[in-house]
Design a protein around this motif. Structure first.
Motif, PDB file in Angstrom:
ATOM      1  N   GLY A 197      12.171   6.892 -11.910  1.00 38.94           N
ATOM      2  CA  GLY A 197      11.147   7.920 -11.856  1.00 38.94           C
ATOM      3  C   GLY A 197       9.731   7.395 -11.984  1.00 38.94           C
ATOM      4  O   GLY A 197       8.789   8.180 -12.081  1.00 38.94           O
ATOM      5  N   LEU A 198       9.525   6.089 -11.963  1.00 45.28           N
ATOM      6  CA  LEU A 198       8.198   5.508 -12.074  1.00 45.28           C
ATOM      7  C   LEU A 198       7.489   5.567 -10.728  1.00 45.28           C
ATOM      8  O   LEU A 198       8.041   5.149  -9.711  1.00 45.28           O
ATOM      9  CB  LEU A 198       8.307   4.049 -12.534  1.00 45.28           C
ATOM     10  N   HIS A 199       6.271   6.092 -10.716  1.00 48.13           N
ATOM     11  CA  HIS A 199       5.466   6.171  -9.497  1.00 48.13           C
ATOM     12  C   HIS A 199       4.527   4.978  -9.464  1.00 48.13           C
ATOM     13  O   HIS A 199       3.938   4.604 -10.470  1.00 48.13           O
ATOM     14  CB  HIS A 199       4.643   7.460  -9.484  1.00 48.13           C
ATOM     15  N   GLY A 200       4.367   4.386  -8.288  1.00 44.67           N
ATOM     16  CA  GLY A 200       3.470   3.246  -8.164  1.00 44.67           C
ATOM     17  C   GLY A 200       3.155   2.946  -6.717  1.00 44.67           C
ATOM     18  O   GLY A 200       3.701   3.545  -5.791  1.00 44.67           O
ATOM     19  N   THR A 201       2.238   1.986  -6.538  1.00 44.99           N
ATOM     20  CA  THR A 201       1.816   1.537  -5.216  1.00 44.99           C
ATOM     21  C   THR A 201       2.222   0.080  -5.057  1.00 44.99           C
ATOM     22  O   THR A 201       2.016  -0.730  -5.960  1.00 44.99           O
ATOM     23  CB  THR A 201       0.287   1.663  -5.060  1.00 44.99           C
ATOM     24  N   ILE A 202       2.776  -0.265  -3.905  1.00 40.68           N
ATOM     25  CA  ILE A 202       3.239  -1.631  -3.668  1.00 40.68           C
ATOM     26  C   ILE A 202       2.035  -2.556  -3.512  1.00 40.68           C
ATOM     27  O   ILE A 202       1.150  -2.314  -2.693  1.00 40.68           O
ATOM     28  CB  ILE A 202       4.128  -1.697  -2.424  1.00 40.68           C
ATOM     29  N   VAL A 203       2.023  -3.639  -4.320  1.00 38.25           N
ATOM     30  CA  VAL A 203       0.970  -4.642  -4.251  1.00 38.25           C
ATOM     31  C   VAL A 203       1.481  -5.895  -3.564  1.00 38.25           C
ATOM     32  O   VAL A 203       0.796  -6.465  -2.715  1.00 38.25           O
ATOM     33  CB  VAL A 203       0.459  -4.988  -5.675  1.00 38.25           C
ATOM     34  N   GLU A 204       2.681  -6.332  -3.942  1.00 40.79           N
ATOM     35  CA  GLU A 204       3.303  -7.506  -3.332  1.00 40.79           C
ATOM     36  C   GLU A 204       4.724  -7.136  -2.942  1.00 40.79           C
ATOM     37  O   GLU A 204       5.366  -6.320  -3.598  1.00 40.79           O
ATOM     38  CB  GLU A 204       3.324  -8.684  -4.311  1.00 40.79           C
ATOM     39  N   LEU A 205       5.221  -7.800  -1.889  1.00 37.30           N
ATOM     40  CA  LEU A 205       6.535  -7.451  -1.374  1.00 37.30           C
ATOM     41  C   LEU A 205       7.215  -8.704  -0.846  1.00 37.30           C
ATOM     42  O   LEU A 205       6.648  -9.430  -0.041  1.00 37.30           O
ATOM     43  CB  LEU A 205       6.355  -6.424  -0.253  1.00 37.30           C
ATOM     44  N   THR A 206       8.423  -8.991  -1.346  1.00 38.50           N
ATOM     45  CA  THR A 206       9.247 -10.062  -0.798  1.00 38.50           C
ATOM     46  C   THR A 206      10.593  -9.462  -0.389  1.00 38.50           C
ATOM     47  O   THR A 206      10.758  -8.246  -0.425  1.00 38.50           O
ATOM     48  CB  THR A 206       9.460 -11.192  -1.820  1.00 38.50           C
ATOM     49  N   ASP A 207      11.541 -10.320  -0.033  1.00 40.49           N
ATOM     50  CA  ASP A 207      12.848  -9.820   0.381  1.00 40.49           C
ATOM     51  C   ASP A 207      13.593  -9.125  -0.750  1.00 40.49           C
ATOM     52  O   ASP A 207      14.313  -8.160  -0.517  1.00 40.49           O
ATOM     53  CB  ASP A 207      13.708 -10.959   0.927  1.00 40.49           C
ATOM     54  N   ASP A 208      13.439  -9.610  -1.980  1.00 35.62           N
ATOM     55  CA  ASP A 208      14.204  -9.079  -3.105  1.00 35.62           C
ATOM     56  C   ASP A 208      13.359  -8.377  -4.158  1.00 35.62           C
ATOM     57  O   ASP A 208      13.872  -7.558  -4.912  1.00 35.62           O
ATOM     58  CB  ASP A 208      14.979 -10.203  -3.796  1.00 35.62           C
ATOM     59  N   GLY A 236       0.790  -1.220   0.000  1.00 39.18           N
ATOM     60  CA  GLY A 236       0.000   0.000   0.000  1.00 39.18           C
ATOM     61  C   GLY A 236       0.827   1.277   0.000  1.00 39.18           C
ATOM     62  O   GLY A 236       0.289   2.355  -0.230  1.00 39.18           O
ATOM     63  N   ASP A 237       2.114   1.188   0.251  1.00 34.09           N
ATOM     64  CA  ASP A 237       2.969   2.379   0.234  1.00 34.09           C
ATOM     65  C   ASP A 237       3.130   2.880  -1.196  1.00 34.09           C
ATOM     66  O   ASP A 237       3.265   2.097  -2.132  1.00 34.09           O
ATOM     67  CB  ASP A 237       4.356   2.076   0.798  1.00 34.09           C
ATOM     68  N   LYS A 238       3.118   4.183  -1.347  1.00 34.93           N
ATOM     69  CA  LYS A 238       3.375   4.788  -2.651  1.00 34.93           C
ATOM     70  C   LYS A 238       4.860   5.107  -2.712  1.00 34.93           C
ATOM     71  O   LYS A 238       5.423   5.707  -1.800  1.00 34.93           O
ATOM     72  CB  LYS A 238       2.544   6.048  -2.830  1.00 34.93           C
TER      73      LYS A 238
END
Length: 105
Positions: free
Chosen positions: A64-75, A56-58
Motif C-alpha cells: 500500500g505504499l505510494h511512490g514515484t520510480i526514481v531508479e529501475l533495474t531488472d529486479d 517517473g511512473d507513480k
C-alpha cells in the motif's frame, strides 16, 4: 450355487470406459475455464504492466505504499516516497501503476 451379484447388474466394458472418461473430460474443461485460464490472463496482464514501468511512473506497492520510480533495474525498483526518502523494493512488490495521464502538468 448362490450368486451374490446378479448378471443383470454387470455393465458392458465399453460403456463403462465411456462413463469414466466423459466426466473427467468435463471436469478438466470446467477447471480450465474457471480457474486456469483466468489466472493465466491475470498473470499476463501483470507481467506486461511490470515490463512497461519507467522512471517517473507513480506506483502502489503490495503493502500500500505510494511512490514515484526514481531508479529501475531488472529486479529492483527505487521509489521516492517524499522529498528526501528513497526506498528500495523488489520489482515483484509493485501492485499497480497509477495512471498519470489524467493529471495536468
Amino acid at each position: 450355487m448362490l450368486q451374490f451379484f446378479p448378471a443383470a447388474a454387470q455393465a458392458p466394458a465399453g460403456n463403462s470406459l465411456l462413463g469414466i472418461v466423459v466426466p473427467l473430460v468435463i471436469m478438466f474443461a470446467v477447471f480450465y475455464f474457471l480457474l486456469i485460464r483466468p489466472n493465466q490472463k491475470k498473470q499476463k496482464t501483470r507481467t506486461s504492466m511490470l515490463n512497461a514501468l519507467k522512471k517517473g511512473d507513480k506506483i502502489v506497492t503490495i503493502g500500500g505504499l505510494h511512490g514515484t520510480i526514481v531508479e529501475l533495474t531488472d529486479d529492483v525498483v527505487v521509489l521516492r516516497v517524499n522529498d528526501v526518502t528513497k526506498l528500495t523494493f523488489d520489482r515483484n512488490a509493485i501492485s499497480h501503476s497509477i495512471n498519470t495521464s489524467t493529471e495536468t502538468a
